[in-house]
Design a protein around this motif. Structure first.
Motif, PDB file in Angstrom:
ATOM      1  N   LEU A 459       1.182  -1.061  -0.278  1.00 21.49           N
ATOM      2  CA  LEU A 459      -0.133  -0.042  -0.386  1.00 21.49           C
ATOM      3  C   LEU A 459       0.681   1.311  -0.028  1.00 21.49           C
ATOM      4  CD1 LEU A 459      -2.659  -1.323   2.663  1.00 21.49           C
ATOM      5  CD2 LEU A 459      -2.392  -1.304   0.889  1.00 21.49           C
ATOM      6  N   PHE A 460       0.844   2.220  -0.905  1.00 23.76           N
ATOM      7  CA  PHE A 460       1.454   3.612  -1.321  1.00 23.76           C
ATOM      8  C   PHE A 460       0.850   4.590  -1.211  1.00 23.76           C
ATOM      9  CE2 PHE A 460       5.807   4.289  -3.360  1.00 23.76           C
ATOM     10  CZ  PHE A 460       5.396   5.506  -3.327  1.00 23.76           C
ATOM     11  N   ILE A 472       7.587  -7.459  -8.883  1.00 25.31           N
ATOM     12  CA  ILE A 472       7.078  -8.605  -8.102  1.00 25.31           C
ATOM     13  C   ILE A 472       5.603  -7.919  -6.991  1.00 25.31           C
ATOM     14  CG2 ILE A 472       8.892 -10.186  -8.454  1.00 25.31           C
ATOM     15  CD1 ILE A 472       9.229 -10.314  -5.131  1.00 25.31           C
ATOM     16  N   SER A 473       5.924  -7.103  -6.069  1.00 19.50           N
ATOM     17  CA  SER A 473       4.454  -7.111  -5.258  1.00 19.50           C
ATOM     18  C   SER A 473       3.730  -5.902  -5.441  1.00 19.50           C
ATOM     19  CB  SER A 473       5.268  -6.775  -4.177  1.00 19.50           C
ATOM     20  OG  SER A 473       4.362  -6.996  -3.147  1.00 19.50           O
ATOM     21  N   PRO A 474       2.311  -6.741  -5.956  1.00 19.09           N
ATOM     22  CA  PRO A 474       1.333  -5.244  -6.239  1.00 19.09           C
ATOM     23  C   PRO A 474       1.598  -3.721  -5.501  1.00 19.09           C
ATOM     24  CG  PRO A 474       0.352  -7.197  -7.141  1.00 19.09           C
ATOM     25  CD  PRO A 474       1.602  -7.095  -5.433  1.00 19.09           C
ATOM     26  N   VAL A 475       1.205  -2.832  -6.164  1.00 18.38           N
ATOM     27  CA  VAL A 475       1.639  -1.260  -5.705  1.00 18.38           C
ATOM     28  C   VAL A 475       0.072  -0.706  -5.587  1.00 18.38           C
ATOM     29  CG1 VAL A 475       2.556   0.820  -5.273  1.00 18.38           C
ATOM     30  CG2 VAL A 475       3.916  -1.615  -5.734  1.00 18.38           C
ATOM     31  N   ILE A 476      -0.505  -0.655  -4.536  1.00 19.69           N
ATOM     32  CA  ILE A 476      -1.819  -0.006  -4.450  1.00 19.69           C
ATOM     33  C   ILE A 476      -1.433   1.963  -4.354  1.00 19.69           C
ATOM     34  CG2 ILE A 476      -3.978  -0.541  -3.835  1.00 19.69           C
ATOM     35  CD1 ILE A 476      -3.385  -2.852  -3.295  1.00 19.69           C
ATOM     36  N   LYS A 477      -2.128   2.283  -4.560  1.00 19.02           N
ATOM     37  CA  LYS A 477      -1.847   4.117  -4.953  1.00 19.02           C
ATOM     38  C   LYS A 477      -3.377   4.759  -4.692  1.00 19.02           C
ATOM     39  CE  LYS A 477       2.665   4.645  -6.325  1.00 19.02           C
ATOM     40  NZ  LYS A 477       2.546   4.827  -7.964  1.00 19.02           N
ATOM     41  N   ILE A 478      -2.792   4.728  -3.086  1.00 22.79           N
ATOM     42  CA  ILE A 478      -3.376   5.925  -2.356  1.00 22.79           C
ATOM     43  C   ILE A 478      -3.446   7.293  -2.162  1.00 22.79           C
ATOM     44  CG2 ILE A 478      -5.183   5.940   0.002  1.00 22.79           C
ATOM     45  CD1 ILE A 478      -3.897   3.115   0.021  1.00 22.79           C
ATOM     46  N   SER A 479      -4.466   8.507  -3.121  1.00 27.41           N
ATOM     47  CA  SER A 479      -4.403   9.363  -2.866  1.00 27.41           C
ATOM     48  C   SER A 479      -5.070   9.981  -1.366  1.00 27.41           C
ATOM     49  CB  SER A 479      -4.617  10.544  -3.905  1.00 27.41           C
ATOM     50  OG  SER A 479      -6.323  10.415  -4.007  1.00 27.41           O
ATOM     51  N   GLU A 515     -11.302  -3.982   0.833  1.00 26.32           N
ATOM     52  CA  GLU A 515     -11.377  -5.056  -0.687  1.00 26.32           C
ATOM     53  C   GLU A 515     -10.866  -4.593  -1.964  1.00 26.32           C
ATOM     54  OE1 GLU A 515     -14.595  -6.362   0.066  1.00 26.32           O
ATOM     55  OE2 GLU A 515     -14.861  -5.451   1.320  1.00 26.32           O
ATOM     56  N   TYR A 516     -10.559  -3.243  -2.064  1.00 29.61           N
ATOM     57  CA  TYR A 516      -9.689  -3.524  -3.389  1.00 29.61           C
ATOM     58  C   TYR A 516      -8.294  -4.218  -3.036  1.00 29.61           C
ATOM     59  CZ  TYR A 516      -7.558  -0.613  -7.297  1.00 29.61           C
ATOM     60  OH  TYR A 516      -7.977  -0.070  -8.416  1.00 29.61           O
ATOM     61  N   ILE A 517      -7.900  -4.216  -1.832  1.00 28.92           N
ATOM     62  CA  ILE A 517      -6.607  -5.240  -1.796  1.00 28.92           C
ATOM     63  C   ILE A 517      -7.366  -6.611  -1.796  1.00 28.92           C
ATOM     64  CG2 ILE A 517      -5.389  -6.702  -0.014  1.00 28.92           C
ATOM     65  CD1 ILE A 517      -5.407  -3.499   1.588  1.00 28.92           C
ATOM     66  N   ILE A 518      -8.435  -7.284  -1.465  1.00 28.25           N
ATOM     67  CA  ILE A 518      -8.652  -8.560  -1.718  1.00 28.25           C
ATOM     68  C   ILE A 518      -9.317  -8.440  -3.406  1.00 28.25           C
ATOM     69  CG2 ILE A 518     -10.335 -10.654  -1.294  1.00 28.25           C
ATOM     70  CD1 ILE A 518     -10.844  -9.076   1.927  1.00 28.25           C
ATOM     71  N   GLY A 519      -9.601  -8.056  -4.351  1.00 24.37           N
ATOM     72  CA  GLY A 519      -9.931  -7.657  -5.764  1.00 24.37           C
ATOM     73  C   GLY A 519      -8.015  -7.743  -5.979  1.00 24.37           C
ATOM     74  N   VAL A 520      -7.296  -6.999  -5.859  1.00 22.04           N
ATOM     75  CA  VAL A 520      -5.758  -6.915  -6.219  1.00 22.04           C
ATOM     76  C   VAL A 520      -5.433  -8.357  -5.979  1.00 22.04           C
ATOM     77  CG1 VAL A 520      -3.677  -5.638  -6.301  1.00 22.04           C
ATOM     78  CG2 VAL A 520      -5.495  -4.992  -6.786  1.00 22.04           C
ATOM     79  N   THR A 527      -3.639  -3.694 -10.325  1.00 21.28           N
ATOM     80  CA  THR A 527      -3.243  -1.883 -10.139  1.00 21.28           C
ATOM     81  C   THR A 527      -2.573  -0.895 -11.447  1.00 21.28           C
ATOM     82  OG1 THR A 527      -0.666  -2.319  -9.990  1.00 21.28           O
ATOM     83  CG2 THR A 527      -2.352  -3.409  -7.988  1.00 21.28           C
ATOM     84  N   LYS A 528      -3.005   0.462 -11.207  1.00 18.33           N
ATOM     85  CA  LYS A 528      -2.767   1.428 -11.571  1.00 18.33           C
ATOM     86  C   LYS A 528      -1.045   1.061 -11.912  1.00 18.33           C
ATOM     87  CE  LYS A 528      -6.425   3.159 -12.452  1.00 18.33           C
ATOM     88  NZ  LYS A 528      -6.690   4.762 -11.748  1.00 18.33           N
TER      89      LYS A 528
END
Length: 546
Positions: A459-460, A472-479, A515-520, A527-528
């Motif tokens: 989570l970023f 290798i690790s999906p990065v989820i960007k949160i504004s 919930e977004y994490i579970i989807g990813v 992720t973007k």
């Protein structure tokens, strides 16, 4: 609401919107007349503060007045300096009230189950050079595989250059400004191997020419990447004469995976002969390995198999009151469920050390954290720097005036749970709960390290915007603010700005992100950063990096 007092002991307010000069603000019944324009995200005093007196925010010391500050004064780098309260031994036992996890206790994600019990949120094959001399060969392998196997991205800017070339040749330069660019095209629908998310190529500038410790650290980092549950196996290229030898990598990997459960393909150029022989062998053997890796399929897994990295970059004055606390709530949920979370960036924990020390579950971890922080700080001072020089120009411009202010907000990503373990750089996460990992504050060095320590999702949070990703690790960007999410929708996955406007609570935003994490994690959401093919990888050479 125009202002926020984060902690009842704070002597500054955060401006949630622009506040004009000589505007009247009431706080706890006290009239405050601002002394100048206060931009949103910045802070101003709610009482008179004398020269040398402390600035309090998040309930801790975050600065010291360089001059007398009247009530209503904007704090800036010119009138306050970095200051913290210091730290010592563990003073108390943490009493933690875990969040309610009933709605998530039986939730699951669809992941890749590994032989050692870990579960991946993705399935990647790695191609790794042990030394920078092999980077070119790795790039040739990349060119051979990516497009043919459906992992490459169509580059729309090639067509842009082609159009400009044509206009130039035809004397139509005035039309260049009107040209438009298509979106980057994802070729994943054309993938040959449906159960392999990609082949990742970790080029770097190390492996030889530095210290032996640098090369050993690099091998330990690679071992962590291979052991990460998001990785099926690896192809490793060596020149032969460098410091980072395959034997060192094997020794590091054996500490993590004594049963050698993942396939490795190793090729040494000085033994193989010609470049053609090396590359042909690497490509043929890798292709056959991909056939085997493709046989694994996603299966249901409980959420305790998640290991979440907690990162921030391009932070602003809202990060510590919106996105970071929302991520902190997720950290508490995951740890309560029996999963693992990782809080890193030690230069950005400056000023909150004592709080974190008190949250350590045992004296050994508390002492290890204190020793690592002190050693890091001393190293920075020895080269004429220091943690006080951590905030970037962008941080300062958007309200993070001192490193202590930045750190107090950054630490909110770690929630409130006990700290189960403290890890030095390249050590792998093994204990459920919140783990502290020694890394620089540099975004890419930190995310690189967290993936190497086992994070299968990162989570970023960001207030200014940054395109950072990980191989290798999906990065989820949160504004941290809605304006950023609207301005840069191509890099932001979730908008936490509703916390600032009052449309969301920290709890509701945290649950939205989960919930977004579970989807990813289930492969249902890309992720973007993955869509943009952001594969940032920078090993830390253990020098001073803030």
């Amino acid at each position: 609401m125009k202002t926020l007092q984060i902690h009842e002991n704070d002597n500054v307010l955060v401006a949630l919107t622009d506040i004009q000069n000589e505007e009247i603000i009431y706080h706890n019944g006290v009239k405050i007349v601002t002394k100048q324009f206060i931009p949103a995200k910045h802070k101003f005093t709610i009482e008179d503060i004398g020269l040398g007196e402390h600035i309090l925010m998040y309930g801790v010391i975050v600065g010291k007045a360089k001059t007398n500050l009247e009530r209503g004064t904007l704090i800036t780098t010119s009138n306050i300096g970095h200051e913290t309260s210091g730290f010592g031994k563990k003073l108390k036992q943490i009493q933690w009230k875990a969040p309610n996890i009933e709605k998530y206790r039986h939730r699951s994600f669809m992941g890749y189950h590994r032989a050692d019990g870990q579960v991946g949120t993705a399935n990647y094959w790695l191609v790794i050079p042990l030394v920078f001399c092999e980077n070119r060969n790795v790039d040739i392998i990349r060119q051979a595989f990516e497009q043919e196997l459906g992992y490459g991205k169509t580059n729309p800017y090639k067509n842009l250059v082609k159009q400009m070339k044509s206009l130039y040749q035809n004397g139509r330069l005035e039309r260049i400004a009107d040209l438009t660019t298509d979106l980057i095209q994802d070729n994943s629908e054309e993938k040959l191997f449906k159960n392999i998310d990609g082949i990742k190529f970790l080029t770097h500038q190390g492996g030889c020419g530095g210290t032996r410790q640098d090369s050993e650290s690099l091998c330990a980092l690679f071992a962590g990447y291979i052991h990460n549950p998001n990785v099926a196996g690896a192809t490793i290229l060596s020149l032969g004469c460098q410091n980072a030898q395959f034997q060192i990598l094997q020794e590091k990997l054996k500490l993590l995976d004594p049963q050698n459960t993942k396939p490795l393909i190793f090729l040494e150029q000085q033994k193989e002969g010609t470049e053609s022989q090396l590359l042909s062998q690497a490509i043929k053997r890798t292709f056959l390995a991909l056939i085997e890796a493709n046989k694994i399929e996603r299966e249901s897994s409980s959420l305790d198999k998640l290991t979440i990295g907690l990162e921030c970059g391009g932070s602003d004055g809202f990060s510590g009151i919106s996105a970071n606390p929302a991520v902190g709530h997720i950290s508490d949920l995951i740890t309560a469920l029996g999963g693992k979370t990782i809080l890193s960036e030690f230069p950005e924990l400056c000023g909150v050390e004592q709080e974190l020390i008190n949250r350590c579950q045992d004296e050994e971890s508390a002492e290890k954290f204190a020793d690592l922080m002190q050693a890091y700080s001393n190293a920075a001072i020895s080269v004429g720097s220091g943690f006080d020089m951590n905030p970037s120009p962008g941080n300062i411009k958007d309200g993070l005036i001192t490193d202590a202010i930045k750190s107090a907000g950054a630490a909110k990503k770690g929630g409130t749970s006990p700290i189960s373990d403290v890890l030095d750089y390249t050590e792998y996460v093994t204990k459920p709960g919140l783990n502290l990992l020694c890394t620089p504050g540099n975004d890419v060095e930190s995310t690189t390290a967290m993936a190497g320590s086992g994070a299968n999702i990162i989570l970023f949070t960001t207030g200014l915007g940054t395109p950072t990703g990980n191989p290798i690790s999906p990065v989820i960007k949160i504004s941290s603010n809605t304006a950023l999410a609207q301005k840069m929708p191509d890099i932001i996955d979730v908008d936490a700005g509703g916390i600032i406007s009052g449309e969301k609570s920290i709890t509701s935003c945290g649950e939205e992100i989960l919930e977004y994490i579970i989807g990813v994690a289930s492969g249902q959401i890309k992720t973007k950063s993955d869509r943009l093919d952001q594969n940032d990888f920078i090993p830390w050479k253990r020098g001073v990096s803030l």
